[in-house]
Design a protein around this motif. Structure first.
Motif, PDB file in Angstrom:
ATOM      1  N   CYS A   1       0.924  65.835  19.263  1.00 55.72           N
ATOM      2  CA  CYS A   1       2.070  65.517  18.407  1.00 55.72           C
ATOM      3  C   CYS A   1       2.083  64.022  18.092  1.00 55.72           C
ATOM      4  O   CYS A   1       2.237  63.619  16.929  1.00 55.72           O
ATOM      5  CB  CYS A   1       3.345  65.943  19.122  1.00 55.72           C
ATOM      6  N   HIS A   2       1.911  63.196  19.110  1.00 55.91           N
ATOM      7  CA  HIS A   2       1.866  61.739  18.948  1.00 55.91           C
ATOM      8  C   HIS A   2       0.677  61.343  18.051  1.00 55.91           C
ATOM      9  O   HIS A   2       0.797  60.493  17.162  1.00 55.91           O
ATOM     10  CB  HIS A   2       1.747  61.092  20.336  1.00 55.91           C
TER      11      HIS A   2
ATOM     12  N   VAL B   1       3.398  66.679  13.559  1.00 52.96           N
ATOM     13  CA  VAL B   1       3.391  68.106  13.876  1.00 52.96           C
ATOM     14  C   VAL B   1       4.091  68.294  15.219  1.00 52.96           C
ATOM     15  O   VAL B   1       3.717  67.672  16.216  1.00 52.96           O
ATOM     16  CB  VAL B   1       1.956  68.661  13.941  1.00 52.96           C
ATOM     17  N   CYS B   2       5.105  69.128  15.232  1.00 59.73           N
ATOM     18  CA  CYS B   2       5.894  69.313  16.448  1.00 59.73           C
ATOM     19  C   CYS B   2       6.348  70.771  16.535  1.00 59.73           C
ATOM     20  O   CYS B   2       5.814  71.630  15.853  1.00 59.73           O
ATOM     21  CB  CYS B   2       7.078  68.349  16.472  1.00 59.73           C
TER      22      CYS B   2
ATOM     23  N   LEU C   1      10.134  61.178  19.209  1.00 60.42           N
ATOM     24  CA  LEU C   1       9.608  60.020  19.926  1.00 60.42           C
ATOM     25  C   LEU C   1      10.549  59.559  21.031  1.00 60.42           C
ATOM     26  O   LEU C   1      10.102  59.081  22.081  1.00 60.42           O
ATOM     27  CB  LEU C   1       9.352  58.867  18.947  1.00 60.42           C
ATOM     28  N   ALA C   2      11.855  59.698  20.816  1.00 62.38           N
ATOM     29  CA  ALA C   2      12.820  59.239  21.813  1.00 62.38           C
ATOM     30  C   ALA C   2      12.711  60.002  23.122  1.00 62.38           C
ATOM     31  O   ALA C   2      13.099  59.494  24.169  1.00 62.38           O
ATOM     32  CB  ALA C   2      14.239  59.363  21.257  1.00 62.38           C
ATOM     33  N   ASN C   3      12.156  61.203  23.074  1.00 62.91           N
ATOM     34  CA  ASN C   3      12.025  61.999  24.294  1.00 62.91           C
ATOM     35  C   ASN C   3      10.566  62.227  24.675  1.00 62.91           C
ATOM     36  O   ASN C   3      10.281  63.058  25.533  1.00 62.91           O
ATOM     37  CB  ASN C   3      12.734  63.345  24.121  1.00 62.91           C
ATOM     38  N   HIS C   4       9.644  61.497  24.024  1.00 59.93           N
ATOM     39  CA  HIS C   4       8.218  61.650  24.319  1.00 59.93           C
ATOM     40  C   HIS C   4       7.782  60.668  25.391  1.00 59.93           C
ATOM     41  O   HIS C   4       7.978  59.463  25.257  1.00 59.93           O
ATOM     42  CB  HIS C   4       7.387  61.425  23.055  1.00 59.93           C
ATOM     43  N   ARG C   5       7.192  61.188  26.446  1.00 65.34           N
ATOM     44  CA  ARG C   5       6.625  60.351  27.491  1.00 65.34           C
ATOM     45  C   ARG C   5       5.120  60.232  27.250  1.00 65.34           C
ATOM     46  O   ARG C   5       4.383  61.212  27.403  1.00 65.34           O
ATOM     47  CB  ARG C   5       6.868  60.964  28.868  1.00 65.34           C
TER      48      ARG C   5
ATOM     49  N   PRO D   1      -1.328  53.942  20.051  1.00 60.38           N
ATOM     50  CA  PRO D   1      -0.467  52.797  20.338  1.00 60.38           C
ATOM     51  C   PRO D   1       0.772  53.240  21.097  1.00 60.38           C
ATOM     52  O   PRO D   1       1.156  54.413  21.077  1.00 60.38           O
ATOM     53  CB  PRO D   1      -0.104  52.264  18.948  1.00 60.38           C
ATOM     54  N   GLN D   2       1.399  52.305  21.746  1.00 59.16           N
ATOM     55  CA  GLN D   2       2.583  52.618  22.539  1.00 59.16           C
ATOM     56  C   GLN D   2       3.685  53.216  21.659  1.00 59.16           C
ATOM     57  O   GLN D   2       3.888  52.808  20.520  1.00 59.16           O
ATOM     58  CB  GLN D   2       3.105  51.352  23.225  1.00 59.16           C
ATOM     59  N   ASN D   3       4.363  54.172  22.214  1.00 58.55           N
ATOM     60  CA  ASN D   3       5.504  54.782  21.546  1.00 58.55           C
ATOM     61  C   ASN D   3       6.527  53.692  21.217  1.00 58.55           C
ATOM     62  O   ASN D   3       7.021  53.004  22.115  1.00 58.55           O
ATOM     63  CB  ASN D   3       6.112  55.827  22.492  1.00 58.55           C
TER      64      ASN D   3
END
Length: 295
Positions: A182-183, A195-196, A235-239, A250-252
């Motif tokens: 997804c990232h 894509v999620c 993205l706010a809940n992606h680790r 790249p970093q979230n």
């Protein structure tokens, strides 16, 4: 080829397929059960059997037939975003499977495959038989003649929801590959697509996935496409995980932003007026568009 009419107990026969040519070069329709085995916000899902002249039918393979609920429109126009999402997600999956960093550094490798549905239109609704032999009425509770439905393979195995379009991400006992994918889609598209809503079954050498959602800058993919606001929610809940690192992502940009907590696993649709305004402008508070690495 003209299908023979089958008044079997508890099933409808779908004929008049919109595209006669399936990816394996065959012609298919489906028979499916009277009651859905699952339902979502917009559709019912029925388990059934492939019928036709192709290998799926000859092997008596199970399929899933999806029908829009009565509160939503039921013509081909409404299936176009569904079809476009599946094709675009599969396009990304093929390129991800061949990504050089993925092939070099990520083990064990599992290919990603998205199911692309076959769109069909009902010609008639079959009668069902009372006590197995008395002809009954036509059951039109879920589907009517001339309505479009989707037919796709039934995914055998332990069905799992890996993330959603509204920020849910499963963190327990699930491979980190799918959140990383997804990232990756968001990164390689220059922040134009994500894509999620990834769900499906994990097989020995691949993930078979169905019903994805895509967030896009221009909201091209129907009601589950929540634009840049949806990207922020995911993205706010992606680790970020080890596979994100191995893929050189790249970093979230939302690391350190207050996380919204666990979101529901079902589709999200509701946005604030401020989010809708930013979607119309294609503007995020946390990232900007970049040149795409994949076109």
């Amino acid at each position: 080829m003209t299908p023979s009419w089958n008044e079997c107990d508890g099933s409808w026969t779908l004929v008049d397929t919109l595209w006669l040519y399936h990816e394996d070069g065959a012609y298919y329709w489906a028979e499916f059960e009277r009651e859905p085995f699952s339902q979502g916000s917009f559709r019912y899902a029925f388990i059934g059997k492939y019928r036709g002249n192709g290998p799926q039918a000859k092997c008596n393979n199970n399929c899933v037939t999806k029908v829009f609920k009565a509160t939503h429109a039921r013509n081909f126009r409404d299936w176009r975003p569904e079809l476009a999402v599946s094709k675009k997600a599969q396009w990304f999956a093929k390129r991800f499977n061949n990504d050089e960093l993925y092939r070099l550094y990520v083990y064990p490798k599992r290919r990603l495959q998205f199911v692309v549905p076959l769109i069909a239109r009902t010609r008639e609704v079959a009668r069902y038989r009372i006590l197995g032999f008395i002809p009954g009425r036509r059951d039109t509770r879920y589907v009517l003649p001339q309505e479009f439905v989707a037919i796709e393979p039934f995914l055998e195995g332990n069905y799992q929801k890996f993330n959603s379009n509204g920020g849910y991400e499963c963190w327990e006992n699930v491979s980190s590959l799918l959140p990383a994918f997804c990232h990756w889609t968001w990164h390689v598209s220059g922040h134009k697509y994500m894509v999620c809503d990834l769900q499906g079954v994990k097989c020995q050498n691949e993930y078979k996935l169905t019903d994805p959602a895509i967030h896009s800058v221009h909201q091209e993919f129907g009601v589950t496409d929540l634009g840049v606001a949806g990207m922020e929610m995911v993205l706010a809940n992606h680790r970020c995980n080890s596979i994100c690192t191995q893929l050189g992502l790249p970093q979230n940009p939302m690391n350190g932003v207050s996380r919204p907590g666990r979101r529901r696993t079902s589709y999200s649709h509701d946005l604030t007026n401020e989010q809708r305004q930013r979607n119309r402008q294609g503007r995020s508070n946390y990232f900007q568009r970049l040149p795409a690495l994949l076109e």
